[in-house]
Design an enzyme around this catalytic site. Sequence first.
Site, PDB file in Angstrom:
ATOM      1  N   GLU A  95      -8.332  18.185  -6.936  1.00 50.93           N
ATOM      2  CA  GLU A  95      -7.005  18.481  -6.401  1.00 50.93           C
ATOM      3  C   GLU A  95      -6.009  18.643  -7.543  1.00 50.93           C
ATOM      4  O   GLU A  95      -4.809  18.690  -7.335  1.00 50.93           O
ATOM      5  CB  GLU A  95      -6.550  17.403  -5.423  1.00 50.93           C
ATOM      6  CG  GLU A  95      -6.384  16.035  -6.035  1.00 50.93           C
ATOM      7  CD  GLU A  95      -5.761  15.062  -5.043  1.00 50.93           C
ATOM      8  OE1 GLU A  95      -6.456  14.688  -4.089  1.00 50.93           O
ATOM      9  OE2 GLU A  95      -4.591  14.700  -5.221  1.00 50.93           O
TER      10      GLU A  95
ATOM     11  N   CYS B  46      -9.852  13.978  -2.049  1.00 56.28           N
ATOM     12  CA  CYS B  46     -10.871  13.248  -2.807  1.00 56.28           C
ATOM     13  C   CYS B  46     -12.304  13.604  -2.407  1.00 56.28           C
ATOM     14  O   CYS B  46     -13.258  13.057  -2.961  1.00 56.28           O
ATOM     15  CB  CYS B  46     -10.660  11.740  -2.655  1.00 56.28           C
ATOM     16  SG  CYS B  46      -9.064  11.196  -3.291  1.00 56.28           S
TER      17      CYS B  46
ATOM     18  N   THR C  94      -2.924   3.528  -9.308  1.00 56.79           N
ATOM     19  CA  THR C  94      -4.354   3.837  -9.224  1.00 56.79           C
ATOM     20  C   THR C  94      -4.734   5.245  -9.655  1.00 56.79           C
ATOM     21  O   THR C  94      -5.902   5.502  -9.937  1.00 56.79           O
ATOM     22  CB  THR C  94      -4.860   3.647  -7.775  1.00 56.79           C
ATOM     23  OG1 THR C  94      -4.038   4.441  -6.908  1.00 56.79           O
ATOM     24  CG2 THR C  94      -4.806   2.190  -7.360  1.00 56.79           C
TER      25      THR C  94
ATOM     26  N   THR D 219      -2.962   5.315   5.896  1.00 54.40           N
ATOM     27  CA  THR D 219      -4.103   5.774   5.088  1.00 54.40           C
ATOM     28  C   THR D 219      -5.318   4.862   5.234  1.00 54.40           C
ATOM     29  O   THR D 219      -6.408   5.225   4.826  1.00 54.40           O
ATOM     30  CB  THR D 219      -3.736   5.842   3.584  1.00 54.40           C
ATOM     31  OG1 THR D 219      -3.329   4.534   3.169  1.00 54.40           O
ATOM     32  CG2 THR D 219      -2.620   6.820   3.317  1.00 54.40           C
TER      33      THR D 219
ATOM     34  N   HIS E 250     -16.108   5.769  -1.447  1.00 54.50           N
ATOM     35  CA  HIS E 250     -14.917   6.228  -2.162  1.00 54.50           C
ATOM     36  C   HIS E 250     -14.059   5.024  -2.556  1.00 54.50           C
ATOM     37  O   HIS E 250     -13.904   4.083  -1.791  1.00 54.50           O
ATOM     38  CB  HIS E 250     -14.123   7.207  -1.283  1.00 54.50           C
ATOM     39  CG  HIS E 250     -12.818   7.602  -1.903  1.00 54.50           C
ATOM     40  ND1 HIS E 250     -12.748   8.164  -3.144  1.00 54.50           N
ATOM     41  CD2 HIS E 250     -11.537   7.490  -1.467  1.00 54.50           C
ATOM     42  CE1 HIS E 250     -11.472   8.396  -3.451  1.00 54.50           C
ATOM     43  NE2 HIS E 250     -10.721   7.988  -2.451  1.00 54.50           N
TER      44      HIS E 250
ATOM     45  N   LYS F 200     -10.122  -3.084  -3.149  1.00 57.02           N
ATOM     46  CA  LYS F 200     -10.367  -3.784  -1.884  1.00 57.02           C
ATOM     47  C   LYS F 200     -11.124  -2.935  -0.850  1.00 57.02           C
ATOM     48  O   LYS F 200     -12.069  -3.413  -0.217  1.00 57.02           O
ATOM     49  CB  LYS F 200      -9.007  -4.218  -1.307  1.00 57.02           C
ATOM     50  CG  LYS F 200      -9.099  -5.273  -0.225  1.00 57.02           C
ATOM     51  CD  LYS F 200      -7.723  -5.817   0.108  1.00 57.02           C
ATOM     52  CE  LYS F 200      -7.091  -5.018   1.240  1.00 57.02           C
ATOM     53  NZ  LYS F 200      -5.753  -5.512   1.610  1.00 57.02           N
TER      54      LYS F 200
ATOM     55  N   ASN G   4      -8.541   5.222  -9.519  1.00 54.16           N
ATOM     56  CA  ASN G   4      -9.092   6.152  -8.537  1.00 54.16           C
ATOM     57  C   ASN G   4      -9.157   7.532  -9.167  1.00 54.16           C
ATOM     58  O   ASN G   4      -8.124   8.123  -9.478  1.00 54.16           O
ATOM     59  CB  ASN G   4      -8.184   6.169  -7.297  1.00 54.16           C
ATOM     60  CG  ASN G   4      -8.655   7.140  -6.224  1.00 54.16           C
ATOM     61  OD1 ASN G   4      -9.714   7.764  -6.368  1.00 54.16           O
ATOM     62  ND2 ASN G   4      -7.878   7.280  -5.163  1.00 54.16           N
TER      63      ASN G   4
ATOM     64  N   SER H  51      -8.705  12.732   1.966  1.00 57.58           N
ATOM     65  CA  SER H  51      -7.602  12.723   2.913  1.00 57.58           C
ATOM     66  C   SER H  51      -7.467  14.065   3.586  1.00 57.58           C
ATOM     67  O   SER H  51      -7.762  15.098   3.003  1.00 57.58           O
ATOM     68  CB  SER H  51      -6.299  12.390   2.184  1.00 57.58           C
ATOM     69  OG  SER H  51      -6.329  11.037   1.779  1.00 57.58           O
TER      70      SER H  51
END
Lengths: 134, 350
Positions: free
Chosen positions: B85, B117, B158, B207, B240, B245, B272, B302
């Site tokens: 992206e 992603c 991230t 999200t 992913h 967490k 990320n 997403s």
Amino acid sequence: MEVARFWRTTGQRYQLTGEVCPNCGNKIFPPRDVCPACEHEAKTPYTFSGKGEVYSYSTIHAAPEGFEKYVPYTVALVRLEEGPLITAQLTDVDTKDVKVGMPVEMVTRVLREDGERGMLVYGYKFRPVLAGPR
Amino acid sequence: MALMKPVRSVGIVGYGAYVPRYRLASAEIGELWTDGNAITPVKQKSVPGLDEDVATMSIEAARNALRRATGVAPDKLGAVWVGSESHPYAVKPTSTIVAEALGATPHTQAADWQFACKAGTEALQAAIGFVGSGMSDYALAIGMDAAQGRPGDALEYTAGAGGAAFLVGPAESAIAEFEGSVSYVTDTPDFWRRQHERFPEHSGRFTGEPAYFHHITSAARELLDQTGLHPADFRYAIFHQPNAKFPLKVGEDLGFTRAQIEPGLLVNEIGNTYAGSSMIGLTAVLDIAAPGDRILLVSFGSGAGSDAFSIRMKETVDHHGAPATRDYVRRSLMINYATYSRFKENYKLN
């Protein structure tokens, strides 16, 4: 950089493609179609391994136009393992850590951009050799 | 939906990772924007140098993939596909730059893929079909990002840089074989970036449950149903990794243990990497997996969707000098926020 000049030299800048002399076996970079050692015609493409060592270097503090954002940065003469000596920017290294004889390897990076609207120019730089697998 | 499996068996012939050298600690970001009161989602993230972008990072990951793929000359690549992206150009393919640098041009299929992603794994899934149908013997699928987060936004902690390249080829010469995959997508607006905007927008807590958790668990459960496999049949599982967490939580929801997830969990060290996130996790696992080990890979993008793959390790990997993924993770130089801002070109020099 003009688009046409950029496009003509893509092979040497992206892949380190030079030539090998069919007469004396000399490896040539950048490609020039004539062997500088024996003056024989040399048009056979040869892709270099990208491995070499720092032969000499200079740290740039007053950069030419287009390179201001990188200062301070180091430009080195790199002795390729196949013989030729080439000039390139070093990357992923702090200027104080550069040493003569330091083993380096070729990576393809952004060399410069022609302003906000122009093309991105990619090409070879060299960095300290990364550790291999465990 | 039936399990997606090609007519001809295909697998991973070579793979390679890339992570830039620089790291920014979450604490450094939190100090600037929250007086140090932020709850940090990761320890640190990777930051690309001034001369790095998705094209240069893809080239290095792809060169590593070709080094591990003994005997596959670059001109044998029938496709060079880059999912991201953060393609360097709005119009002009990244994939032709990568293909040219590898020596794969001119007789190759080149394309850029886009799906937040999930852009990397959709290229991987297409590569399985491309090789599996017999259209080509080899296809290169890359997931790579230099992610953007608005200064002070939750994503700034991230948004990292890096990714991985996979050389897909016939199963006979592969180190790991694809047993099957599924895809699960819906129109879920959890995160987006409009044309000409510099930073993405996201819908905060939305999200989580309806986006990340719903799509990953749905895709993973469908794959398990269709293959008749259970979590215990897998040695490793990669989900992913938008923060430290979520992948552990989604794994637990599905019945996977920390021991299965942690070997491929890199987000705490590199952040990320968006389209590269689950794919680079897979490379870290391939570095240590033994023949016979089964691996689950589930991406999330997403917008929204997940691709889930079951992969069976066939051979011990011959690295041919290619650095291990953890070598790139270990190669790290901490930088402060001022240097980070400089790398993001936030200072006016003229």
